[in-house]
Design a protein around this motif. Structure first.
Motif, PDB file in Angstrom:
ATOM      1  N   LEU A   1       0.832  -1.200   0.000  1.00  0.00           N
ATOM      2  CA  LEU A   1       0.000   0.000   0.000  1.00  0.00           C
ATOM      3  C   LEU A   1       0.867   1.252   0.000  1.00  0.00           C
ATOM      4  O   LEU A   1       0.582   2.217  -0.713  1.00  0.00           O
ATOM      5  N   ILE A   2       1.939   1.242   0.762  1.00  0.00           N
ATOM      6  CA  ILE A   2       2.853   2.393   0.778  1.00  0.00           C
ATOM      7  C   ILE A   2       3.443   2.597  -0.615  1.00  0.00           C
ATOM      8  O   ILE A   2       3.488   3.720  -1.125  1.00  0.00           O
ATOM      9  N   ARG A   3       3.871   1.511  -1.251  1.00  0.00           N
ATOM     10  CA  ARG A   3       4.411   1.617  -2.617  1.00  0.00           C
ATOM     11  C   ARG A   3       3.361   2.189  -3.575  1.00  0.00           C
ATOM     12  O   ARG A   3       3.665   3.029  -4.420  1.00  0.00           O
ATOM     13  N   SER A   4       2.126   1.746  -3.432  1.00  0.00           N
ATOM     14  CA  SER A   4       1.044   2.230  -4.280  1.00  0.00           C
ATOM     15  C   SER A   4       0.787   3.723  -4.045  1.00  0.00           C
ATOM     16  O   SER A   4       0.563   4.476  -4.998  1.00  0.00           O
ATOM     17  N   LEU A   5       0.812   4.144  -2.784  1.00  0.00           N
ATOM     18  CA  LEU A   5       0.619   5.563  -2.471  1.00  0.00           C
ATOM     19  C   LEU A   5       1.736   6.419  -3.060  1.00  0.00           C
ATOM     20  O   LEU A   5       1.491   7.537  -3.538  1.00  0.00           O
ATOM     21  N   ILE A   6       2.951   5.904  -3.052  1.00  0.00           N
ATOM     22  CA  ILE A   6       4.079   6.627  -3.652  1.00  0.00           C
ATOM     23  C   ILE A   6       3.884   6.715  -5.163  1.00  0.00           C
ATOM     24  O   ILE A   6       4.030   7.786  -5.760  1.00  0.00           O
ATOM     25  N   ARG A   7       3.541   5.579  -5.792  1.00  0.00           N
ATOM     26  CA  ARG A   7       3.341   5.566  -7.255  1.00  0.00           C
ATOM     27  C   ARG A   7       2.235   6.525  -7.689  1.00  0.00           C
ATOM     28  O   ARG A   7       2.330   7.159  -8.734  1.00  0.00           O
ATOM     29  N   SER A   8       1.170   6.609  -6.886  1.00  0.00           N
ATOM     30  CA  SER A   8       0.037   7.474  -7.248  1.00  0.00           C
ATOM     31  C   SER A   8       0.319   8.950  -6.967  1.00  0.00           C
ATOM     32  O   SER A   8      -0.426   9.810  -7.422  1.00  0.00           O
ATOM     33  N   GLY A   9       1.364   9.227  -6.191  1.00  0.00           N
ATOM     34  CA  GLY A   9       1.684  10.603  -5.844  1.00  0.00           C
ATOM     35  C   GLY A   9       0.973  11.087  -4.585  1.00  0.00           C
ATOM     36  O   GLY A   9       1.152  12.230  -4.180  1.00  0.00           O
ATOM     37  N   GLU A  10       0.174  10.235  -3.958  1.00  0.00           N
ATOM     38  CA  GLU A  10      -0.515  10.625  -2.723  1.00  0.00           C
ATOM     39  C   GLU A  10       0.466  10.791  -1.564  1.00  0.00           C
ATOM     40  O   GLU A  10       0.235  11.594  -0.669  1.00  0.00           O
ATOM     41  N   LEU A  11       1.525  10.010  -1.581  1.00  0.00           N
ATOM     42  CA  LEU A  11       2.558  10.069  -0.546  1.00  0.00           C
ATOM     43  C   LEU A  11       3.882  10.355  -1.232  1.00  0.00           C
ATOM     44  O   LEU A  11       4.261   9.649  -2.174  1.00  0.00           O
ATOM     45  N   ARG A  12       4.554  11.392  -0.768  1.00  0.00           N
ATOM     46  CA  ARG A  12       5.850  11.738  -1.360  1.00  0.00           C
ATOM     47  C   ARG A  12       6.918  10.778  -0.879  1.00  0.00           C
ATOM     48  O   ARG A  12       6.943  10.393   0.292  1.00  0.00           O
ATOM     49  N   GLY A  13       7.778  10.399  -1.790  1.00  0.00           N
ATOM     50  CA  GLY A  13       8.915   9.559  -1.466  1.00  0.00           C
ATOM     51  C   GLY A  13      10.058   9.879  -2.406  1.00  0.00           C
ATOM     52  O   GLY A  13       9.852  10.477  -3.462  1.00  0.00           O
ATOM     53  N   VAL A  14      11.260   9.498  -2.012  1.00  0.00           N
ATOM     54  CA  VAL A  14      12.421   9.708  -2.867  1.00  0.00           C
ATOM     55  C   VAL A  14      13.109   8.372  -3.086  1.00  0.00           C
ATOM     56  O   VAL A  14      13.210   7.553  -2.172  1.00  0.00           O
ATOM     57  N   GLN A  15      13.532   8.172  -4.316  1.00  0.00           N
ATOM     58  CA  GLN A  15      14.287   6.968  -4.630  1.00  0.00           C
ATOM     59  C   GLN A  15      15.761   7.278  -4.415  1.00  0.00           C
ATOM     60  O   GLN A  15      16.280   8.262  -4.933  1.00  0.00           O
ATOM     61  N   VAL A  16      16.402   6.449  -3.624  1.00  0.00           N
ATOM     62  CA  VAL A  16      17.790   6.667  -3.257  1.00  0.00           C
ATOM     63  C   VAL A  16      18.624   5.525  -3.809  1.00  0.00           C
ATOM     64  O   VAL A  16      18.307   4.359  -3.570  1.00  0.00           O
TER      65      VAL A  16
END
Length: 83
Positions: free
Chosen positions: A26-41
């Motif tokens: 679910l966290i991955r899905s939220l990141i993909r949808s743009g609902e949750l900001r994340g950074v790829q490191v």
């Protein structure tokens, strides 16, 4: 999230999932949808979520739910049984 001095600025997907008590997918899905900001490191699949970004996501979720409740679009599960 508490204001403990040893809290990290960034969370792993696993830590964010644990904080929200949801699955990592679910966290991955939220990141993909743009609902949750994340950074790829670095390498592929290595994501970090800012602790503040997670707090912002939670605050926005509360705001959206409050709007739905105020508009009458969301009923309590027990409410439909009582009628």
């Amino acid at each position: 999230m508490s204001d403990e001095p040893n809290k990290h600025r960034f969370l792993t997907i696993d830590q964010a999932a644990e904080e929200l008590n949801v699955k990592q997918s679910l966290i991955r899905s939220l990141i993909r949808s743009g609902e949750l900001r994340g950074v790829q490191v670095g390498g592929r699949g290595v994501w970090r979520i800012g602790a503040n970004d997670l707090e912002d996501y939670i605050a926005e979720a509360y705001r959206r739910i409050a709007e739905r409740v105020a508009a009458g679009d969301l009923q309590d599960d027990g409410e439909s049984e009582a009628q």
